[in-house]
Scaffold this active site. Structure first.
Site, PDB file in Angstrom:
ATOM      1  N   LYS A 175       1.045  -1.213   0.189  1.00 17.86           N
ATOM      2  CA  LYS A 175      -0.257  -0.221  -0.098  1.00 17.86           C
ATOM      3  C   LYS A 175       0.878   1.320   0.066  1.00 17.86           C
ATOM      4  O   LYS A 175       1.524   1.633   0.980  1.00 17.86           O
ATOM      5  CB  LYS A 175      -0.857   0.196   1.375  1.00 17.86           C
ATOM      6  CG  LYS A 175      -1.922   1.278   1.061  1.00 17.86           C
ATOM      7  CD  LYS A 175      -2.458   1.743   2.438  1.00 17.86           C
ATOM      8  CE  LYS A 175      -1.639   3.067   2.608  1.00 17.86           C
ATOM      9  NZ  LYS A 175      -1.666   4.167   1.900  1.00 17.86           N
ATOM     10  N   GLU A 250      10.108   2.352  10.520  1.00 16.01           N
ATOM     11  CA  GLU A 250      11.039   3.135  10.393  1.00 16.01           C
ATOM     12  C   GLU A 250      10.376   4.581  10.355  1.00 16.01           C
ATOM     13  O   GLU A 250       9.363   4.841   9.657  1.00 16.01           O
ATOM     14  CB  GLU A 250      11.784   3.268   8.965  1.00 16.01           C
ATOM     15  CG  GLU A 250      12.682   1.920   8.916  1.00 16.01           C
ATOM     16  CD  GLU A 250      13.790   1.924   9.928  1.00 16.01           C
ATOM     17  OE1 GLU A 250      14.048   3.050  10.416  1.00 16.01           O
ATOM     18  OE2 GLU A 250      14.202   0.895  10.102  1.00 16.01           O
ATOM     19  N   CYS A 284      12.948  12.079   6.102  1.00 16.77           N
ATOM     20  CA  CYS A 284      13.274  11.484   7.548  1.00 16.77           C
ATOM     21  C   CYS A 284      14.476  11.821   7.965  1.00 16.77           C
ATOM     22  O   CYS A 284      14.620  11.908   9.303  1.00 16.77           O
ATOM     23  CB  CYS A 284      12.905   9.884   7.700  1.00 16.77           C
ATOM     24  SG  CYS A 284      13.841   9.176   6.623  1.00 16.77           S
ATOM     25  N   GLU A 385       9.201  17.216  14.824  1.00 14.19           N
ATOM     26  CA  GLU A 385       9.520  16.913  13.472  1.00 14.19           C
ATOM     27  C   GLU A 385       8.615  17.864  12.681  1.00 14.19           C
ATOM     28  O   GLU A 385       7.343  17.687  12.981  1.00 14.19           O
ATOM     29  CB  GLU A 385       9.194  15.533  12.935  1.00 14.19           C
ATOM     30  CG  GLU A 385       9.720  15.368  11.480  1.00 14.19           C
ATOM     31  CD  GLU A 385       9.388  13.567  11.016  1.00 14.19           C
ATOM     32  OE1 GLU A 385       8.409  13.296  11.232  1.00 14.19           O
ATOM     33  OE2 GLU A 385      10.117  13.356  10.246  1.00 14.19           O
TER      34      GLU A 385
HETATM   35  P1  NAD Z   1       2.134   8.858   7.499  1.00 10.19           P
HETATM   36  O1  NAD Z   1       2.465   8.000   8.854  1.00 10.19           O
HETATM   37  O2  NAD Z   1       1.099   9.780   7.510  1.00 10.19           O
HETATM   38  O3  NAD Z   1       1.847   7.774   6.501  1.00 10.19           O
HETATM   39  C1  NAD Z   1       2.823   6.560   5.940  1.00 10.19           C
HETATM   40  C2  NAD Z   1       1.683   5.488   5.447  1.00 10.19           C
HETATM   41  O4  NAD Z   1       0.988   4.936   6.361  1.00 10.19           O
HETATM   42  C3  NAD Z   1       0.928   5.961   4.331  1.00 10.19           C
HETATM   43  O5  NAD Z   1       0.940   4.849   2.994  1.00 10.19           O
HETATM   44  C4  NAD Z   1      -0.515   6.410   4.972  1.00 10.19           C
HETATM   45  O6  NAD Z   1      -1.379   6.035   4.007  1.00 10.19           O
HETATM   46  C5  NAD Z   1      -0.258   4.992   5.789  1.00 10.19           C
HETATM   47  N1  NAD Z   1      -1.379   4.998   7.031  1.00 10.19           N
HETATM   48  C6  NAD Z   1      -1.814   6.091   7.595  1.00 10.19           C
HETATM   49  N2  NAD Z   1      -2.416   5.685   8.690  1.00 10.19           N
HETATM   50  C7  NAD Z   1      -2.612   4.377   8.688  1.00 10.19           C
HETATM   51  C8  NAD Z   1      -2.945   3.424   9.936  1.00 10.19           C
HETATM   52  N3  NAD Z   1      -3.745   3.555  10.700  1.00 10.19           N
HETATM   53  N4  NAD Z   1      -2.633   2.014   9.608  1.00 10.19           N
HETATM   54  C9  NAD Z   1      -1.816   1.891   8.719  1.00 10.19           C
HETATM   55  N5  NAD Z   1      -1.377   2.728   7.591  1.00 10.19           N
HETATM   56  C10 NAD Z   1      -1.527   4.008   8.000  1.00 10.19           C
HETATM   57  O7  NAD Z   1       3.593   9.397   6.783  1.00 10.19           O
HETATM   58  P2  NAD Z   1       3.963  10.210   5.740  1.00 10.19           P
HETATM   59  O8  NAD Z   1       3.222  11.420   5.853  1.00 10.19           O
HETATM   60  O9  NAD Z   1       3.404   9.660   4.396  1.00 10.19           O
HETATM   61  O10 NAD Z   1       5.362  10.426   5.654  1.00 10.19           O
HETATM   62  C11 NAD Z   1       5.888  11.107   6.530  1.00 10.19           C
HETATM   63  C12 NAD Z   1       6.621  10.533   7.623  1.00 10.19           C
HETATM   64  O11 NAD Z   1       7.244   9.413   7.374  1.00 10.19           O
HETATM   65  C13 NAD Z   1       7.576  11.420   8.583  1.00 10.19           C
HETATM   66  O12 NAD Z   1       7.287  11.291  10.001  1.00 10.19           O
HETATM   67  C14 NAD Z   1       8.978  10.791   8.169  1.00 10.19           C
HETATM   68  O13 NAD Z   1       9.890  11.364   9.074  1.00 10.19           O
HETATM   69  C15 NAD Z   1       8.763   9.508   8.005  1.00 10.19           C
HETATM   70  N6  NAD Z   1       9.488   8.676   7.344  1.00 10.19           N
HETATM   71  C16 NAD Z   1      10.698   7.661   7.884  1.00 10.19           C
HETATM   72  C17 NAD Z   1      11.460   7.031   7.326  1.00 10.19           C
HETATM   73  C18 NAD Z   1      12.642   6.355   7.865  1.00 10.19           C
HETATM   74  O14 NAD Z   1      13.015   5.520   6.963  1.00 10.19           O
HETATM   75  N7  NAD Z   1      12.788   6.520   9.244  1.00 10.19           N
HETATM   76  C19 NAD Z   1      11.469   7.631   5.791  1.00 10.19           C
HETATM   77  C20 NAD Z   1      10.594   8.186   5.223  1.00 10.19           C
HETATM   78  C21 NAD Z   1       9.674   8.812   5.906  1.00 10.19           C
END
Ligand code: NAD
Length: 496
Positions: A175, A250, A284, A385
């Site tokens: 997804k 992550e 991130c 963040e």
């Molecule tokens: P997000 O947590 O909003 O969404 C990430 C994914 O999770 C999306 O596909 C989203 O649709 C899905 N999602 C949302 N709610 C969910 C739930 N309740 N159950 C299951 N899936 C769900 O994050 P984002 O806005 O897409 O990305 C930004 C964040 O990602 C930042 O906090 C960033 O630091 C983090 N990030 C971390 C890394 C790492 O490797 N540590 C890498 C890239 C981004």
């Protein structure tokens, strides 16, 4: 008319059973509709999981080197389509072309690494404590993996999950973020062209609350690899506990670059510009805090503000653009709200701090690269963040104080120090609490063949990347083969 896209379940492109759709738009020009995608439901997820479960029974029996051969073809196709993929990705999520090319390259590197891992997947052989007995531990695939990814690395992050999962013999329900469904669709299409059998990789588009949640809660999903925000990561941990599935998280970061008084300041300047404003700060691993030694504080800050003001905001597809837009309106609102928080906290705004809306920029979600100085480590802008082009500058007077400040958040992903003193460098390597430490390199720039991940609330101890991710995607099976022809009781017969 915008193009209409579908889910990919059991080897077939298919609409969501809901019949509903969502639009994907270009963040640099919101009038540009990239495509229409299915808004899927729990039912679609159930179909994808059933397909993945059925496919697992055949896929796990395909020899790993043969699975690796398919991965090599995936890599070759990514090479062939690199430029088109990069352009598509910039249109979809906004970062400049040089960066989206890098994003595809990391997918290529991951594919070729997986291809060769098919001929390793090392186990262990160890001596048995009994005579005429052989002992070994081998890796076996786990089952169905749910891969849930964010939008900021639309190619790299999915490949970091899907390629090792599949190479190790698992099947996948993927997804992607709803801001980047097009890149995900092309990636899955490429995997099919390379010969991944039907049901091995399934793609379900839609929202996190609906599709992501249905994957996490499905009892027939064995593994969840999630990359995203810390808040959602905690929710997933709670949800997954009901079936005790294995979860790799992550999550967020609040990464810092330290610049010591003995540093090469020109080098440190290039580093912080790239670390803080590359990908519009939406990494991130982005540098969101700059910890400056007091002896070089004023000089370095002047150099930094001068260069930051010269960064050119623009559509990432146009030559000369240094910084693209925020990914959507909501993300830009978050950035704007943190700038207000910083002002209220009495940090000193020295550059940026505004929505950028001149000319063509008014069509997208642009925000000026922003710097606050005189930031105190406990302020919210230095703790939370932001995920945007906002940098907080903090003054320090020693190495140990700098490291304490760097360590003083709930996160622990990436870190950087600029110094010419080898002793300071090694103390930083030892004392910084983070999954990644760079010396004279910015906080961004991970390579695909090293473990990637963070400590504290950045994750839960697993690692993506390199050899380490294969520990997540395999189970250890210990095997004993007794060729003595008699019952030998371990710990008993040999100590009688
Ligand atoms: P997000 O947590 O909003 O969404 C990430 C994914 O999770 C999306 O596909 C989203 O649709 C899905 N999602 C949302 N709610 C969910 C739930 N309740 N159950 C299951 N899936 C769900 O994050 P984002 O806005 O897409 O990305 C930004 C964040 O990602 C930042 O906090 C960033 O630091 C983090 N990030 C971390 C890394 C790492 O490797 N540590 C890498 C890239 C981004």
């Amino acid at each position: 008319m915008p193009q209409i896209f579908q889910n990919f379940i059991n080897g077939k492109w298919t609409d969501s059973k809901s019949g509903r759709t969502f639009e994907n738009r270009n963040p640099a020009n919101w009038n540009d509709v990239v495509g229409i995608f299915p808004k899927s439901t729990k039912e679609d997820v159930e179909d994808a999981v059933s397909a993945a479960r059925a496919a697992f029974e055949k896929w796990r029996l395909v020899p790993a080197p043969a699975r690796g051969d398919i991965m090599r073809k995936v890599g070759d196709l990514l090479v062939k389509n690199k430029e088109e993929l990069a352009r598509e990705m910039t249109r979809e999520m906004g970062k400049v072309l040089a960066e989206t090319r890098g994003d595809v390259q990391e997918g290529i590197d991951t594919a070729y690494y997986a291809a060769t891992e098919g001929r390793r997947l090392f186990g262990h052989t160890v001596p048995s404590e009994m005579p005429d007995k052989f002992a070994m531990a081998v890796r076996v695939p786990v089952g169905v993996a749910g891969i849930i990814t964010p939008w900021n690395f639309p190619m790299e992050i999915p490949t970091w999950g899907i390629f090792p999962a599949v190479l190790a013999g698992n099947t996948v329900v993927f997804k992607p973020a709803s801001d980047t469904p097009k890149t995900a669709t092309t990636l899955v299409d490429i995997m099919m062209q390379a010969g991944i059998p039907e049901g091995v990789v399934n793609l379900v588009h839609g929202g996190g609350g609906e599709v992501g949640n249905a994957i996490v809660n499905n009892p027939d999903v064995d593994l969840i690899l999630f990359t995203g925000s810390t808040g959602v990561g905690k929710q997933i941990t709670r949800d997954a506990s009901s079936t005790l599935k294995r979860v790799s998280l992550e999550l967020g970061g609040k990464n810092a670059q330290i610049v010591m008084d003995d540093a090469d300041l020109d080098l440190a300047l290039e580093g912080v510009l790239w670390g803080a404003f590359g990908t519009t700060g939406q990494r991130c691993t982005a540098t969101s805090r700059l910890i400056l030694h007091e002896k070089i504080y004023d000089t370095f800050l002047d150099m930094l503000v001068d260069r930051t003001k010269k960064l050119k905001l623009g559509n990432g597809l146009l030559p000369g653009s240094d910084v693209g837009p925020c990914v959507n309106e909501g993300q830009r609102n978050v950035v704007a709200s943190y700038v207000e928080i910083g002002k209220n906290e009495k940090a000193n705004l020295v550059c940026g701090g505004k929505i950028a809306s001149d000319g063509e920029l008014s069509k997208g979600w642009f925000y000026e690269p922003t710097i606050f100085e005189n930031v105190k480590p406990e302020m919210r802008i230095a703790q939370e963040e932001i995920f945007g082009p906002v940098l907080s500058v903090i003054r320090t007077s020693s190495l140990s104080q700098s490291i304490d400040i760097l360590n003083g958040t709930i996160y622990g992903l990436s870190s950087s120090i600029y110094t010419r003193d080898v002793n300071s460098a090694f103390k930083a390597i030892r004392d910084i609490k983070a999954g990644i430490t760079y010396i004279n390199v910015p906080t961004i720039g991970a390579e695909a063949h090293l473990p990637f991940g963070g400590v504290k609330q950045t994750g839960n101890g697993h690692r993506e990347g390199g050899w380490a991710v294969y520990d997540f995607f395999t189970e250890w099976k210990s095997v004993y083969i007794d060729y003595s022809g008699k019952l030998q009781r371990a710990q008993i017969d040999n100590y009688e």
